[in-house]
Design an enzyme around this catalytic site. Sequence first.
Site, PDB file in Angstrom:
ATOM      1  N   THR A   1      11.238  -9.919   3.145  1.00 41.50           N
ATOM      2  CA  THR A   1      10.928 -11.182   2.467  1.00 41.50           C
ATOM      3  C   THR A   1      10.729 -10.895   0.978  1.00 41.50           C
ATOM      4  OG1 THR A   1       8.530 -10.974   2.814  1.00 41.50           O
ATOM      5  CG2 THR A   1       9.806 -12.088   4.543  1.00 41.50           C
TER       6      THR A   1
ATOM      7  N   VAL B   1       0.807  -1.224   0.000  1.00 46.02           N
ATOM      8  CA  VAL B   1       0.000   0.000   0.000  1.00 46.02           C
ATOM      9  C   VAL B   1       0.839   1.272   0.000  1.00 46.02           C
ATOM     10  CG1 VAL B   1      -1.912  -1.159   1.141  1.00 46.02           C
ATOM     11  CG2 VAL B   1      -0.262   0.082   2.518  1.00 46.02           C
TER      12      VAL B   1
ATOM     13  N   LYS C   1      14.856  -1.589   8.094  1.00 41.98           N
ATOM     14  CA  LYS C   1      13.792  -2.500   7.655  1.00 41.98           C
ATOM     15  C   LYS C   1      14.184  -3.843   8.253  1.00 41.98           C
ATOM     16  CE  LYS C   1      10.513  -4.187   4.789  1.00 41.98           C
ATOM     17  NZ  LYS C   1       9.127  -3.788   4.636  1.00 41.98           N
TER      18      LYS C   1
ATOM     19  N   GLY D   1       4.295  -5.553   6.288  1.00 39.73           N
ATOM     20  CA  GLY D   1       2.848  -5.711   6.235  1.00 39.73           C
ATOM     21  C   GLY D   1       2.162  -4.767   7.210  1.00 39.73           C
TER      22      GLY D   1
END
Length: 207
Positions: free
Chosen positions: A41, A13, A37, A104
């Site tokens: 993945t 997003v 970070k 996420g």
Amino acid sequence: MHGVFVTATDTGVGKTYLTAAIAAALRAQGTTVGVAKPVVTGLQEPGPHDHDLLGAVTAATFGPAVSPHLAAEMAGAPLEPAALIGAARRAAEGNDAVVVEGVGGLLVPLANDFSVRDLAVALGLPIVIAARPGLGTLNHTLLTLEAARAADLDVRAVVLTPWPAEPTVLERSNRETLSGSVTVHVLRRDEDVAALPVRDWLGPPRP
């Protein structure tokens, strides 16, 4: 640490774009910035990847484009909360501020009984939430706000991105509706990021 934690309502997003924009805006104001970070993945997918784009300090990287706890399980290398926290602290060293990007959304598990939300709490940083401007964002964003506030996280803003040059009635309505619950900003992909009120998003320095 002095900085901000960037999370999102979902994956894909605009969280990495927002993280980069915050770091760029701070640097334009003369602030030295480290970026972390802690987990990445999806390295098997075509790049460039988030940590490469950000020049970020990481604690662990994985090939499959799956949730961090599953990627770690598949690799036989469980994630340790201390290592994730340590990555953020390394990024902060020697800098005026640190910008930490999650993975996420807030409730994504990183390890047993340790989520992205737990990482944000452990770092003691205020959070900024990246969200889509379009259909579905009201429920996703309000749930994210509820999850953040339940853990006493300091939510500084929601940023709707990418904000279109000509927003639809729906997008304008979403912005107005969310403004009743939180400070809302918008970010276009071609916007001068120096216009973002990034200094208002930084928490006070912490040991």
